[in-house]
Design a protein around this motif. Structure first.
Motif, PDB file in Angstrom:
ATOM      1  N   UNK A 145       4.282   0.791   2.323  1.00 20.27           N
ATOM      2  CA  UNK A 145       5.231   1.480   2.650  1.00 20.27           C
ATOM      3  C   UNK A 145       5.725   2.929   3.423  1.00 20.27           C
ATOM      4  N   UNK A 146       6.689   3.061   3.686  1.00 19.79           N
ATOM      5  CA  UNK A 146       6.754   4.351   5.032  1.00 19.79           C
ATOM      6  C   UNK A 146       7.409   5.759   4.299  1.00 19.79           C
ATOM      7  N   UNK A 147       8.535   4.828   3.360  1.00 24.49           N
ATOM      8  CA  UNK A 147       9.457   6.128   2.777  1.00 24.49           C
ATOM      9  C   UNK A 147       9.055   6.612   1.356  1.00 24.49           C
ATOM     10  N   UNK A 148       7.755   6.432   0.811  1.00 23.91           N
ATOM     11  CA  UNK A 148       7.606   7.115  -0.283  1.00 23.91           C
ATOM     12  C   UNK A 148       7.067   8.124   0.338  1.00 23.91           C
ATOM     13  N   UNK A 149       6.213   9.035   1.110  1.00 26.18           N
ATOM     14  CA  UNK A 149       5.322  10.138   0.930  1.00 26.18           C
ATOM     15  C   UNK A 149       5.780  11.099   0.313  1.00 26.18           C
ATOM     16  N   UNK A 150       6.824  11.330  -0.567  1.00 28.96           N
ATOM     17  CA  UNK A 150       6.873  12.278  -1.812  1.00 28.96           C
ATOM     18  C   UNK A 150       7.987  11.105  -2.281  1.00 28.96           C
ATOM     19  N   UNK A 151       7.980  11.401  -4.027  1.00 30.10           N
ATOM     20  CA  UNK A 151       8.896  11.049  -4.955  1.00 30.10           C
ATOM     21  C   UNK A 151      10.871  11.462  -4.504  1.00 30.10           C
ATOM     22  N   UNK A 152      11.361  10.634  -3.956  1.00 31.55           N
ATOM     23  CA  UNK A 152      12.563  10.885  -3.798  1.00 31.55           C
ATOM     24  C   UNK A 152      12.850  12.081  -5.304  1.00 31.55           C
ATOM     25  N   UNK A 187       7.278  -1.197   5.206  1.00 35.34           N
ATOM     26  CA  UNK A 187       8.623  -1.195   4.642  1.00 35.34           C
ATOM     27  C   UNK A 187       9.011   0.211   4.482  1.00 35.34           C
ATOM     28  N   UNK A 188      10.206  -0.146   4.826  1.00 36.71           N
ATOM     29  CA  UNK A 188      11.142   1.109   4.710  1.00 36.71           C
ATOM     30  C   UNK A 188      11.912   1.454   6.087  1.00 36.71           C
ATOM     31  N   UNK A 189      12.144   0.594   7.067  1.00 37.89           N
ATOM     32  CA  UNK A 189      12.359   0.961   8.987  1.00 37.89           C
ATOM     33  C   UNK A 189      13.939   0.242   8.044  1.00 37.89           C
ATOM     34  N   UNK A 236       0.535  -1.118   0.101  1.00 38.47           N
ATOM     35  CA  UNK A 236       0.170  -0.001   0.615  1.00 38.47           C
ATOM     36  C   UNK A 236       1.197   1.316   0.414  1.00 38.47           C
ATOM     37  N   UNK A 237       0.164   1.887  -1.099  1.00 39.15           N
ATOM     38  CA  UNK A 237       1.010   3.288  -0.853  1.00 39.15           C
ATOM     39  C   UNK A 237      -0.523   4.652  -0.252  1.00 39.15           C
ATOM     40  N   UNK A 238       0.150   4.400   0.830  1.00 42.10           N
ATOM     41  CA  UNK A 238      -1.035   4.864   1.147  1.00 42.10           C
ATOM     42  C   UNK A 238      -1.986   6.149   1.189  1.00 42.10           C
ATOM     43  N   UNK A 239      -3.561   6.244   0.632  1.00 45.76           N
ATOM     44  CA  UNK A 239      -3.693   7.433   0.219  1.00 45.76           C
ATOM     45  C   UNK A 239      -4.085   8.656   0.688  1.00 45.76           C
ATOM     46  N   UNK A 240      -4.363  10.028   1.019  1.00 52.70           N
ATOM     47  CA  UNK A 240      -4.243  10.656   1.255  1.00 52.70           C
ATOM     48  C   UNK A 240      -6.098  10.542   2.019  1.00 52.70           C
TER      49      UNK A 240
END
Length: 390
Positions: free
Chosen positions: A178-185, A260-262, A151-155
């Motif tokens: 996934x916790x590390x993609x709230x914004x695209x790198x 994911x992303x810890x 899940x990319x967690x939607x607003x």
């Protein structure tokens, strides 16, 4: 069932009888080079690219290089059992397909081809929210094979709940958040080509087929596709999320939840305290933060922080069967692999993915035996020499 290492014998015997080499290579670097020739420059840039200078991607591979296996001799390794159990499901090996989105840019058969290959070997597919194909279509391709949903967690809460309900109804048993993609790198390869597949409606099939998402559109997607993309962009991720928001997911998902992303042991402890079932030690394959810690370097501290209390998985930089062995020795229960199977997909669709997975499993099986071990159970850091200086 023959051991996974028999794939090596199969290749040699086929060569003896027919004079033919395997249709795809067995060296990871060679596979990537061959896949690059099959992909468009935009597709290859998207798959191969990382954040910034690529330092984190290089650090992931360097971390594996600093750790050396120490084989032990005269142990009976004639019979090996590579199986493991994750959240009550017994798997033939501690290997999962990592969530990779927009796979239609690599091969027209996209995610269903990868899912079929994984299911044929009994391995779980972790399907990305950003898949080119709907989660229901991928579930159908998986058949009876194990499958998890990332899940990319939607607003939008209604869209979140709808995606979770669809995933459960389609037989996905675990949720990977996934916790590390709230914004695209910052990804120069994509930026230099002004190429983001989602803006071309590639990788948003799960949204465009979702009733809660569609309810927020003034017009059908076909009548105003740009408005649909803008609606997606406005809800794709939410950088305001905090640990307290995890209760919402637990309320709406009754299976295992894995974060994911810890990379920090304190975050692993917080995941445990929040009632999560596992974590994936991952830096998103180096795609999000330039100069981040190598995932393998972070693994021992994270595994040590939570012990057996929750399940620790690993992702980022895995290319070989020996890499899988090293990650397990440092505390992972299982490993997710990403780019290598995408290279296989580019080269040959389902057959290419299956080939790559069989190569990884065969080398993992052989590496276990050749280091004096018969399975993943009981592996520990004693399998490795002290890490070399960075």
């Amino acid at each position: 069932m023959p051991p996974f290492s028999s794939f090596q014998d199969e290749i040699y015997l086929h060569g003896l009888l027919t004079g033919e080499a395997p249709p795809f290579g067995t060296d990871p670097a060679g596979l990537e080079d061959a896949a690059r020739e099959r992909m468009s420059p935009e597709a290859y840039g998207y798959v191969a690219g990382g954040a910034g200078t690529g330092a984190t991607m290089r650090a992931n591979r360097a971390a594996f290089g600093r750790r050396a296996l120490v084989p032990r001799m005269l142990r009976d390794v004639g019979v090996r059992d590579l199986s493991c159990t994750l959240f009550g499901t017994r798997l033939p090996a501690p290997l999962l397909l990592a969530p990779v989105g927009v796979m239609s840019i690599v091969h027209p058969d996209a995610e269903p081809a990868a899912a079929r290959a994984a299911a044929g070997l009994g391995l779980p597919t972790v399907l990305s929210t950003a898949s080119s194909t709907t989660l229901e279509e991928v579930a159908e391709a998986s058949g009876d094979g194990p499958r998890w949903f990332q899940l990319y967690w939607p607003k939008d809460r209604d869209v979140t709940v709808s995606l979770l309900q669809r995933a459960r109804a389609a037989g996905y048993t675990a949720l990977v958040v996934t916790l590390d993609t709230w914004l695209l790198g910052w990804r120069p390869r994509d930026l230099d080509r002004a190429h983001l597949p989602f803006l071309r409606r590639i990788g948003i099939a799960n949204y465009l087929s979702d009733p809660a998402f569609l309810a927020g559109l003034a017009k059908p997607v076909e009548e105003d596709p740009l408005a649909a993309v803008a609606h997606w962009a406005g809800m794709f991720a939410d950088p305001t999320k905090t640990w307290e928001d995890l209760a919402f997911l637990r309320e709406h998902w009754d299976g295992p939840i894995v974060l994911k992303g810890v990379l920090h042991p304190d975050d692993a402890r917080r995941a445990r305290d929040a009632g999560m079932d596992g974590v994936v030690v991952s830096n998103h394959g180096g795609r999000q933060v330039d100069g981040a810690v190598a995932a393998l370097d972070a693994l021992p501290a994270v595994a040590g922080a939570v012990g057996e209390e929750i399940t620790v998985l690993f992702d980022s930089g895995v290319r070989t069967g020996s890499d899988i062995l090293k990650a397990l020795a440092l505390g992972a229960r299982a490993v997710l692999v990403g780019r290598p199977y995408v290279h296989g997909l580019a080269l040959g669709g389902e057959a290419g993915v299956r080939h790559v997975l069989r190569c990884l499993l065969a080398e993992f099986d052989l590496s276990l035996a050749l280091t004096g071990h018969t399975g993943p159970t009981g592996l520990d850091p004693g399998l490795l020499a002290p890490p070399l200086p960075g």
